[in-house]
Design an enzyme around this catalytic site. Structure first.
Site, PDB file in Angstrom:
ATOM      1  N   SER A 157       8.772 -44.396   0.713  1.00 17.76           N
ATOM      2  CA  SER A 157      10.211 -44.559   0.550  1.00 17.76           C
ATOM      3  C   SER A 157      10.851 -45.156   1.797  1.00 17.76           C
ATOM      4  O   SER A 157      10.390 -44.911   2.911  1.00 17.76           O
ATOM      5  CB  SER A 157      10.856 -43.205   0.263  1.00 17.76           C
ATOM      6  OG  SER A 157      10.433 -42.723  -0.980  1.00 17.76           O
TER       7      SER A 157
ATOM      8  N   LYS B  85      15.444 -30.378  -3.250  1.00 19.30           N
ATOM      9  CA  LYS B  85      16.672 -31.140  -3.042  1.00 19.30           C
ATOM     10  C   LYS B  85      17.012 -31.963  -4.293  1.00 19.30           C
ATOM     11  O   LYS B  85      18.189 -32.021  -4.703  1.00 19.30           O
ATOM     12  CB  LYS B  85      16.501 -32.054  -1.833  1.00 19.30           C
ATOM     13  CG  LYS B  85      17.820 -32.647  -1.371  1.00 19.30           C
ATOM     14  CD  LYS B  85      17.648 -33.351  -0.024  1.00 19.30           C
ATOM     15  CE  LYS B  85      18.973 -33.918   0.429  1.00 19.30           C
ATOM     16  NZ  LYS B  85      18.913 -34.536   1.744  1.00 19.30           N
ATOM     17  N   ASP B  86      15.995 -32.596  -4.921  1.00 19.78           N
ATOM     18  CA  ASP B  86      16.240 -33.391  -6.130  1.00 19.78           C
ATOM     19  C   ASP B  86      16.755 -32.516  -7.269  1.00 19.78           C
ATOM     20  O   ASP B  86      17.630 -32.934  -8.030  1.00 19.78           O
ATOM     21  CB  ASP B  86      14.961 -34.112  -6.577  1.00 19.78           C
ATOM     22  CG  ASP B  86      14.707 -35.377  -5.768  1.00 19.78           C
ATOM     23  OD1 ASP B  86      15.577 -35.731  -4.944  1.00 19.78           O
ATOM     24  OD2 ASP B  86      13.662 -36.006  -5.962  1.00 19.78           O
TER      25      ASP B  86
ATOM     26  N   HIS C 223       4.901 -45.636  -4.251  1.00 20.63           N
ATOM     27  CA  HIS C 223       3.939 -44.745  -3.606  1.00 20.63           C
ATOM     28  C   HIS C 223       2.932 -45.502  -2.756  1.00 20.63           C
ATOM     29  O   HIS C 223       2.173 -44.903  -2.015  1.00 20.63           O
ATOM     30  CB  HIS C 223       3.262 -43.855  -4.646  1.00 20.63           C
ATOM     31  CG  HIS C 223       4.134 -42.703  -5.040  1.00 20.63           C
ATOM     32  ND1 HIS C 223       3.722 -41.404  -5.043  1.00 20.63           N
ATOM     33  CD2 HIS C 223       5.430 -42.674  -5.407  1.00 20.63           C
ATOM     34  CE1 HIS C 223       4.725 -40.618  -5.412  1.00 20.63           C
ATOM     35  NE2 HIS C 223       5.776 -41.379  -5.641  1.00 20.63           N
TER      36      HIS C 223
ATOM     37  N   GLU D 282      30.575 -52.287 -23.827  1.00 19.30           N
ATOM     38  CA  GLU D 282      30.565 -50.988 -23.175  1.00 19.30           C
ATOM     39  C   GLU D 282      30.921 -51.150 -21.695  1.00 19.30           C
ATOM     40  O   GLU D 282      30.707 -52.197 -21.101  1.00 19.30           O
ATOM     41  CB  GLU D 282      29.170 -50.364 -23.306  1.00 19.30           C
ATOM     42  CG  GLU D 282      28.848 -49.919 -24.719  1.00 19.30           C
ATOM     43  CD  GLU D 282      29.499 -48.601 -25.054  1.00 19.30           C
ATOM     44  OE1 GLU D 282      30.703 -48.632 -25.350  1.00 19.30           O
ATOM     45  OE2 GLU D 282      28.826 -47.575 -25.039  1.00 19.30           O
TER      46      GLU D 282
END
Lengths: 257, 566
Positions: free
Chosen positions: B220, B244-245, B216, B288
């Site tokens: 971005s 959108k997220d 922040h 894994e």
């Protein structure tokens, strides 16, 4: 220090065993048509109660002489279609060691629905001692504890054969096509006509192997039906929600680009 | 976090709180009106998805911890009790178990996006580094968590991986015993792993907070990799990106839910449904799936690393850095002082490789005579002199004294054993991500405008996938082999491969078997992994010509429609 050396050598052993396994000693079991894999990716899977009831009979008459089923409660048998009285009846045929009582003594009593299946041996060492050093594994998770578990179990139970030419099987061991390494301590446990069925199902090795596998698949994964039914609802909800969110997103972004 | 330019809220309760602690002002600033580039694609969803996965893991994990017992005698049974007797326990555990995998899926896509679009570049270096730290913490947490059900793979995976630390010089044994709380993986290991598995997610949460804070500050990145030039290039975070997220998250949840409900054990290993037994080693110990590429890198180092290789690599690196940073005229390279480094470096490299890679033959001497001709004789000669084998008098050859001398010489000649080399390579492969912002000096961020970088990033992604496959396979699995030389002998080898009797030995010397096994596959792609970061990225940074960047985000996004409109 000694323990560490021991541990490290076990690990090295592990890697060398892994290499032996890669040399082609493991035969992949063929896929079988199980009702619990019904539908694409098994989404409509269900357990066949009649098959499970026959499987329970086989477990009790054959497998239970060596193999425990220690994670399953008698009360769980409700999933096989038995009512409370029938479950009480099955449980009461077992003798459970309880206690200590008020006088400090352990005592025997008939089993109750809240008891787990009684193991055939008091402990793992006793089980090994009674089976020439080979430990008969607990069966409550067996189909989950093997790759392609139900297919493997069916293949193993029907996979006993004469060893191929040049292979020597020592006394107390048995050649099995599907067992890793092929030399299995368990003698062929099932054969045609060994267990009598009351519902007219064929009394064959093939049917026995299917029924006991069906029962043990349920024992390993008793919430499979509930899981898949819930899953369908969840997926339908999420797909609808995704559609809603897609139109919300489109509406919000209208005019932004 | 001051409140100097605070706007008043209409709601009196909100206003009362906000005037005393401007939490609503901050939320609105950072998540409401926060200016976000308007051109995100769906790759930008995965930060939010990873956050959702972290919260899912913490919430289900806390409830599972209420029912779990960290004791080697009870742990497996307590997990099975959760699966069978705790209300909704099977669902909680499957959400948590598959959640680990889907957390890693989200984070790997998030990391791919960071590399592909150059999100690690200035001014976002610290943001990127905090992300790598989160990734490391996740790996530690996931590894420790896999131990808790105390199945066979829990115990043996923990044994293999913790044993690695014993390769660390001087403090290795201390580290291993501290991890174990004793002399093997046992109850003290399980209890401390449980405590750490409970603690680490909150540490991750704290670093995620720092990660988001740094995000922040810089804002971005975006698919074009150019900074927003003004309000026309951005949109407020809410409602554009909240909508959108959420859509992207729900689509992700469809895949996640499919695994939870219809293939819950698909990503696990059947052996972990067998209670741990220190006396029975599983046939095939694998970690894994999300660790497999790094496990392949670990196993790829099967050779010890001698001083020749280290000095050779050091000189090469020195010459490479000199060349990259100082010399502007490329043609002068071959006459400049760099040659002073490069030739000896290559010489040392060949020496070191011969010593490290070509195994010592047991048939070196027959009746005191060296049995080699041609190139084999040269190799043997190199080995004889450059491993200081000549220091061992011929008179004591074959005795334990000679073996002890050899061991003493090797201790000086080989500072990094194969085991330590593997551990260094594994941790190095992640450490490279931390220095990535300084390895890549190219001014353009997005691979969209860097055609070569784009190709190599995609190749890198594929090679990580192949490394993952190599990590899942036994080390000596042979993919392809051919036999050169005497046809009869080859035939004999092919047929009597298993029980080759003594009579085959004489024939075998007339043949050469060329094969590609899993170790070689892992070595090749490990080599590419490191070359990508240490050679390709720096070279591209200096020499790659980028395509023309658009003037602004706004122009790139709306250009088409505007042109159509005008």
């Amino acid at each position: 220090m000694f323990i560490r050396i021991l541990t490290v050598s076990f690990v090295l052993l592990g890697f060398s065993v892994q290499n032996a396994g890669a040399a082609g000693d493991q035969v992949s079991p063929p896929s079988q048509p199980w009702s619990f894999y019904n539908g694409p990716a098994g989404v409509f899977g269900y357990y066949d109660q009649a098959s499970m009831q026959r499987g329970l009979k086989i477990y009790r008459e054959v497998c239970a002489s060596c193999h425990s089923l220690k994670r399953v409660y008698f009360r769980n048998l409700e999933a096989l279609g038995y009512n409370e009285a029938q479950i009480k009846n099955i449980a009461s045929e077992y003798t459970v060691v309880d206690g200590p009582n008020d006088e400090g003594d352990m005592f025997d009593r008939p089993g109750k629905p809240s008891d787990k299946f009684v193991s055939p041996f008091a402990n793992d060492n006793a089980a090994k001692y009674a089976n020439n050093g080979a430990f008969p594994p607990d069966l409550s998770l067996i189909t989950k504890a093997r790759a392609k578990g139900p297919d493997y179990l069916y293949a193993l139970l029907t996979g006993y054969a004469q060893p191929p030419a040049g292979e020597h099987v020592s006394g107390g061991q048995h050649w099995n096509t599907y067992f890793p390494g092929h030399k299995l301590s368990m003698a062929p446990p099932l054969s045609d006509g060994q267990v009598s069925y009351e519902d007219g199902s064929p009394e064959t090795l093939d049917q026995y192997a299917r029924d006991i596998t069906h029962f043990l698949a349920w024992a390993a994964d008793p919430y499979m039906e509930e899981r898949k039914k819930t899953g369908l609802k969840v997926l339908i909800f999420l797909l609808v929600f995704a559609g809603v969110m897609y139109s919300v997103k489109k509406k919000v972004w209208k005019g932004a680009h | 976090m001051g409140s100097a330019n605070r706007e008043k809220f209409d709601n009196t309760v909100v206003e009362w709180i906000d005037s005393r602690m401007p939490i609503f002002t901050i939320l609105n600033k950072e998540y409401g009106v926060f200016p976000t580039p308007r051109n995100f694609n769906y790759f930008w969803n995965f930060g939010a998805i990873a956050m959702f996965m972290l919260m899912t893991m913490i919430i289900t994990g806390i409830i599972l911890a209420m029912h779990y017992t960290a004791d080697t005698k009870l742990a497996f049974d307590s997990v099975e009790r959760i699966m069978r007797d705790v209300n909704g326990g099977w669902l909680l555990r499957y959400i948590h178990m598959n959640g680990a995998s889907f957390f890693f899926i989200a984070v790997y896509i998030h990391m791919f996006r960071g590399i592909y679009y150059g999100s690690y570049k200035k001014p976002r270096e610290l943001l990127w580094i905090l992300g790598v730290i989160i990734f490391l913490l996740m790996m530690a947490t996931a590894f420790i968590g896999y131990v808790l059900p105390w199945g066979q793979m829990s115990l043996w995976g923990a044994t293999v991986i913790t044993n690695l630390f014993s390769a660390v010089p001087f403090v290795g044994n201390w580290i291993v015993e501290t991890l174990w709380g004793g002399y093997s993986v046992d109850n003290p290991t399980l209890t401390r792993f449980f405590a750490l598995h409970f603690l680490l997610p909150f540490v991750i949460f704290a670093v995620v907070f720092l990660h988001v804070w740094a995000l922040h500050v810089s804002g971005s990145n975006n698919p074009l990799g150019i900074e927003p030039k003004g309000p026309q290039d951005t949109l407020p975070f809410n409602p554009y990106y909240t909508a959108k997220d959420t859509f992207g998250l729900v689509v992700f949840m469809v895949a996640y839910a499919f695994f939870i409900f219809f293939a819950p054990d698909f990503l696990g290993h059947p052996d972990n449904y067998i209670p741990a037994d220190p006396l029975v080693t599983p046939a095939h110990i694998v970690p894994e799936w999300y660790f497999l590429p790094f496990y392949a890198i670990l196993r790829a180092v099967t050779f010890s690393i001698n001083w020749y290789l280290i000095i050779g690599a050091g000189l090469c690196a020195y010459a490479f850095i000199k060349w990259m940073t100082k010399n502007k005229e490329r043609e002068s390279f071959f006459v400049k002082e760099y040659m002073v480094f490069v030739l000896p470096a290559l010489f040392l490299f060949v020496l070191g490789a011969v010593i490290a890679f070509i195994p010592v033959s047991e048939q070196q001497f027959v009746d005191g005579e060296l049995q080699y001709v041609g190139i084999a004789r040269i190799i043997e000669g190199i080995r004889y002199y450059f491993t200081f084998d000549f220091l061992i008098p011929d008179s004591i050859r074959g005795t334990t004294e000679a073996v002890e001398m050899r061991v003493a010489i090797d201790a000086l000649l080989i500072p990094i054993s194969a085991k330590l080399g593997g551990v260094l390579a594994m941790f190095g492969s992640i450490a490279l991500l931390i220095v990535l912002p300084w390895l890549d000096s190219h001014p353009v961020r997005s691979a969209r405008f860097r055609p070569l970088f784009r190709i190599f990033v995609l190749l890198f992604t594929v090679s990580v996938g192949i490394l993952g496959y190599a990590g899942s396979q036994p080390a000596d699995k042979v993919y392809w082999s051919t036999c050169l030389g005497d046809a009869v002998a080859c035939e004999a080898l092919a047929h009597g491969g298993h029980g080759a009797g003594a009579e085959h030995h004489s024939d075998a010397s007339a043949t050469t078997i060329i094969k590609l096994d899993n170790t070689m596959l892992a070595q090749a792609f490990t080599g590419f992994y490191f070359a990508f970061f240490l050679i390709i990225i720096p070279l591209l940074g200096r020499f790659e010509k980028a395509r023309a960047l658009p003037y602004s985000i706004h122009e790139a996004v709306l250009g088409k429609e505007q042109r159509a409109g005008v």
